[in-house]
Design a protein around this motif. Structure first.
Motif, short mmCIF file in Angstrom:
data_model
loop_
_atom_site.label_atom_id
_atom_site.label_comp_id
_atom_site.label_asym_id
_atom_site.label_seq_id
_atom_site.Cartn_x
_atom_site.Cartn_y
_atom_site.Cartn_z
N GLY A 109 0.61 -1.17 0.05
CA GLY A 109 -0.13 0.10 -0.04
C GLY A 109 0.94 1.32 0.00
N ASP A 110 0.40 2.38 0.50
CA ASP A 110 1.01 3.62 0.52
C ASP A 110 2.04 3.64 1.75
OD1 ASP A 110 -0.43 4.69 -1.51
OD2 ASP A 110 -1.75 5.38 -0.36
N GLY A 111 3.05 4.33 1.66
CA GLY A 111 4.07 4.20 2.65
C GLY A 111 4.56 2.80 2.98
N ASP A 132 -7.10 -1.86 4.80
CA ASP A 132 -5.70 -1.09 4.79
C ASP A 132 -5.09 -1.26 6.16
OD1 ASP A 132 -3.88 0.99 4.70
OD2 ASP A 132 -5.31 2.60 4.69
N GLU A 134 -1.78 -1.32 8.65
CA GLU A 134 -0.43 -1.01 9.24
C GLU A 134 0.09 -2.18 10.00
OE1 GLU A 134 1.15 2.35 12.30
OE2 GLU A 134 -1.04 2.23 11.90
#
Length: 188
Positions: A109-111, A132, A134
């Motif tokens: 994903g992003d980052g 999503d 983390e």
């Protein structure tokens, strides 16, 4: 025009990454949700009974996750509301006692995050969802047992799963925000 290469993730780029089968720890995990009420406030709740397994592959993007949540374990802090959510007007826990999630793909994903695509089954309907994710990290738990922690979020439409809510439906938003705060321990 040049395109940037796809980001790569390997076990060596994730500190502490350990392939294997991990069990979700229900004592240190929360499966929570929020829905808009009367368009002005969020009603929050959680599910207290669930199981899950994460299989971390040598290639992190080939990993998988499955989870099962007991509908009757819903808790919003208000017994009458909890019983209504369990009723035929909402989740119908008698006919559909479980909701399940099964991952189908993991992507970068992003980052530093990941996207976990999968199938969520609720109320007799299965829909694609994307979590999503983390990754919080890997560490040592009780008796130095390896543990992993992460937070995952998504938003679903209750109506897409056939959850309409009867006469009280107009008081509730369609969008359900889901937040998973997960700790899992290595089992093999």
């Amino acid at each position: 025009m040049t395109t940037s290469p796809e980001p790569t993730v390997t076990a060596t780029t994730l500190p502490g990454y350990t392939p294997g089968t991990w069990a979700i720890d229900p004592v240190h995990t929360e499966v929570a949700f929020a829905v808009r009420h009367l368009g002005v406030a969020n009603v929050r709740g959680r599910f207290d009974e669930f199981t899950g397994e994460i299989v971390l592959a040598e290639n992190p993007l080939e990993s998988s996750v499955t989870a099962t949540i007991q509908i009757a374990s819903v808790s919003t802090g208000h017994e009458q509301r909890d019983n209504h959510i369990r009723s035929e007007e909402f989740l119908n826990a008698a006919e559909f006692p479980e909701m399940t999630f099964r991952s189908t793909e993991i992507r970068v994903g992003d980052g530093d995050g990941f996207l976990v695509d999968g199938e969520l089954s609720v109320h007799g309907a299965t829909q694609p969802v994307t979590l999503d994710l983390e990754l919080i990290g890997f560490g040592k738990g009780y008796q130095d047992r390896p543990v992993v922690g992460f937070t995952a979020t998504t938003q679903i439409s209750r109506k897409a799963f056939g959850v309409h809510g009867g006469p009280t439906s107009a008081m509730l938003g369609d969008a359900i925000k889901i937040t998973l705060d997960v700790e899992a321990a290595l089992v093999q």
